[in-house]
Design an enzyme around this catalytic site. Structure first.
Site, PDB file in Angstrom:
ATOM      1  N   THR A  69      -5.097 -21.685   4.972  1.00  0.00           N
ATOM      2  CA  THR A  69      -3.809 -21.719   5.682  1.00  0.00           C
ATOM      3  C   THR A  69      -3.271 -20.295   5.801  1.00  0.00           C
ATOM      4  O   THR A  69      -2.254 -19.948   5.187  1.00  0.00           O
ATOM      5  CB  THR A  69      -2.791 -22.609   4.935  1.00  0.00           C
ATOM      6  OG1 THR A  69      -2.649 -22.119   3.584  1.00  0.00           O
ATOM      7  CG2 THR A  69      -3.252 -24.060   4.901  1.00  0.00           C
ATOM      8  N   HIS A  90       0.822  -1.212   0.000  1.00  0.00           N
ATOM      9  CA  HIS A  90       0.000   0.000   0.000  1.00  0.00           C
ATOM     10  C   HIS A  90       0.857   1.265   0.000  1.00  0.00           C
ATOM     11  O   HIS A  90       0.400   2.321  -0.453  1.00  0.00           O
ATOM     12  CB  HIS A  90      -0.948  -0.012   1.203  1.00  0.00           C
ATOM     13  CG  HIS A  90      -2.175  -0.832   0.980  1.00  0.00           C
ATOM     14  ND1 HIS A  90      -3.448  -0.391   1.276  1.00  0.00           N
ATOM     15  CD2 HIS A  90      -2.338  -2.079   0.464  1.00  0.00           C
ATOM     16  CE1 HIS A  90      -4.336  -1.328   0.962  1.00  0.00           C
ATOM     17  NE2 HIS A  90      -3.674  -2.367   0.474  1.00  0.00           N
ATOM     18  N   ASP A  91       2.082   1.163   0.489  1.00  0.00           N
ATOM     19  CA  ASP A  91       2.993   2.304   0.400  1.00  0.00           C
ATOM     20  C   ASP A  91       3.471   2.496  -1.034  1.00  0.00           C
ATOM     21  O   ASP A  91       3.347   3.584  -1.606  1.00  0.00           O
ATOM     22  CB  ASP A  91       4.195   2.092   1.326  1.00  0.00           C
ATOM     23  CG  ASP A  91       5.218   3.225   1.226  1.00  0.00           C
ATOM     24  OD1 ASP A  91       4.787   4.395   1.147  1.00  0.00           O
ATOM     25  OD2 ASP A  91       6.427   2.942   1.224  1.00  0.00           O
ATOM     26  N   HIS A 107      -2.510 -12.774  -0.958  1.00  0.00           N
ATOM     27  CA  HIS A 107      -3.725 -13.122  -0.216  1.00  0.00           C
ATOM     28  C   HIS A 107      -3.726 -14.573   0.247  1.00  0.00           C
ATOM     29  O   HIS A 107      -4.731 -15.044   0.772  1.00  0.00           O
ATOM     30  CB  HIS A 107      -4.961 -12.850  -1.078  1.00  0.00           C
ATOM     31  CG  HIS A 107      -5.198 -11.398  -1.331  1.00  0.00           C
ATOM     32  ND1 HIS A 107      -6.053 -10.933  -2.308  1.00  0.00           N
ATOM     33  CD2 HIS A 107      -4.677 -10.288  -0.741  1.00  0.00           C
ATOM     34  CE1 HIS A 107      -6.058  -9.604  -2.307  1.00  0.00           C
ATOM     35  NE2 HIS A 107      -5.225  -9.194  -1.361  1.00  0.00           N
ATOM     36  N   THR A 108      -2.607 -15.262   0.056  1.00  0.00           N
ATOM     37  CA  THR A 108      -2.503 -16.613   0.591  1.00  0.00           C
ATOM     38  C   THR A 108      -2.169 -16.598   2.080  1.00  0.00           C
ATOM     39  O   THR A 108      -2.142 -17.649   2.718  1.00  0.00           O
ATOM     40  CB  THR A 108      -1.448 -17.437  -0.178  1.00  0.00           C
ATOM     41  OG1 THR A 108      -1.624 -18.821   0.131  1.00  0.00           O
ATOM     42  CG2 THR A 108      -0.030 -17.016   0.179  1.00  0.00           C
ATOM     43  N   PRO A 120      -5.673  -1.246  -5.792  1.00  0.00           N
ATOM     44  CA  PRO A 120      -6.711  -2.193  -6.192  1.00  0.00           C
ATOM     45  C   PRO A 120      -7.732  -2.351  -5.065  1.00  0.00           C
ATOM     46  O   PRO A 120      -7.381  -2.297  -3.885  1.00  0.00           O
ATOM     47  CB  PRO A 120      -5.942  -3.498  -6.419  1.00  0.00           C
ATOM     48  CG  PRO A 120      -4.517  -3.082  -6.606  1.00  0.00           C
ATOM     49  CD  PRO A 120      -4.333  -1.860  -5.759  1.00  0.00           C
TER      50      PRO A 120
END
Length: 363
Positions: free
Chosen positions: A279, A109-110, A238-239, A208
């Site tokens: 997980t 995000h930076d 996102h894992t 996004p």
């Protein structure tokens, strides 16, 4: 008669000397021509001098010694910085595994908003400055600021007289978080600078969003010079980790087919969290397995299977975790090198949450 012989002998001697001089001149001139005009002299061994080649060698040796010394000092300083940051990050993740995913996301995000400039770390100042932290994509969502502050202080305490930006520390923290969670490590080059401002609206427009369709996502990543493959690889972040139920389990943001997986209270408070795959503490390929089974939690994730090209990359990563880990590490290096906006005022912040006293934060 004797006098005449003496004169003749003297004349012969003078002629001989003249001829010898001509010969010496000729030999010298020819030597100059053969050596591209450079006169090579034989210096008498009893003269306390050095030939030019020896002088050059000594100069080069001195330069190499100085270069090696500088490189050694630089490596020692960088090693100190990396060690100081890693100690703080490892401790933070040991205390809360989720923090690893949060630090990776904080770095993303930076960098995705006006480059890797530490802008997201700046606190708001009531009435005078509104930064990125409270922009809708980040408000009550991004976290890990205290870990970066601790890492900065650890560098100050452990590595005196070494100036390292907060943007650099954030990049190191993300890399170390990835490695701690089982991902592939990579090299972080130092040298970033910190912005004296942040971009509230840029966070809204550039990052996004969970509700973005595939076309919008591709455009946002293309704007940062990422390929479609790199976009799908970075989505693999996102894992690991969790997301707020109020963000991912609401209409428009959630994949309808996976909505029943949302383990949220009826009120959808900010304290309710939903794991992004089964997980959440391990950096693996399960995220892509879920997408192939139409079980991705977020709408923006599941749409990656709706296009032949992106679906192909999803399948590739689902079938080969090594390829995914390599591609993700390479994409993180590229993201970590996104430059600040042209003309941005930069510094090395003393405290990551505020600009230096000589600077003034502005919107």
């Amino acid at each position: 008669m004797g006098f005449r012989l003496s004169l003749l002998s003297l004349a012969v001697s003078l002629v001989a000397l003249a001829l010898a001089g001509v010969a010496i001149y000729r030999n010298t001139y020819e030597a100059m021509i053969m050596n591209n005009g450079s006169l090579l002299q034989n210096i008498s061994p009893d003269i306390d001098s050095l030939e030019s080649g020896e002088v050059s060698i000594l100069i080069l040796n001195d330069k190499k010694k100085n270069s090696d010394k500088y490189l050694s000092q630089q490596l020692t300083q960088e090693s100190c910085v990396f060690s100081a940051v890693k100690g703080v990050v490892d401790s933070a993740i040991d205390n809360e595994t989720r923090m690893g995913a949060s630090l990776i996301r904080l770095h993303f995000h930076d960098c995705f908003v006006d480059g890797c400039d530490g802008g997201i770390l700046l606190d708001d100042i009531n009435g005078t400055f509104t930064g990125e932290q409270n922009s809708p994509p980040n408000n009550n969502s991004v976290r890990g600021f205290e870990v970066i502050a601790q890492a900065k202080q650890s560098v100050v305490d452990s590595c005196p007289n070494i100036s390292v930006s907060c943007a650099d520390i954030l990049a190191i923290a993300a890399r170390d978080s990835l490695a701690k969670l089982g991902g592939q490590t990579y090299t972080v080059a130092l040298g970033r600078s910190d912005a004296t401002t942040a971009n509230f609206s840029g966070a809204i427009n550039q990052l996004p969003a969970p509700s973005d369709n595939l076309t919008v996502q591709i455009q946002k990543f293309s704007d940062k010079n990422f390929t479609v493959r790199e976009m799908v690889a970075l989505a693999g972040a996102h894992t690991v980790g969790f997301a707020r139920c109020s963000t991912v389990c609401t209409s428009g943001n959630v994949n309808p087919a996976a909505q029943l997986q949302c383990n949220c209270s009826a009120t959808l408070t900010d304290s309710d969290l939903q794991q992004l795959d089964t997980t959440p503490a391990v950096f693996d390929k399960v995220y892509y397995d879920n997408l192939n089974n139409n079980q991705g939690i977020m709408f923006s994730d599941q749409v990656l299977t709706g296009n032949t090209t992106t679906a192909g990359f999803v399948t590739t990563y689902s079938n080969n975790v090594t390829v995914f880990l390599e591609d993700f590490a390479a994409a993180m290096i590229k993201m970590g090198n996104l430059p600040p906006s042209a003309g941005a005022q930069l510094e090395i912040r003393d405290v990551c949450s505020r600009v230096n006293p000589t600077s003034v934060a502005s919107m």
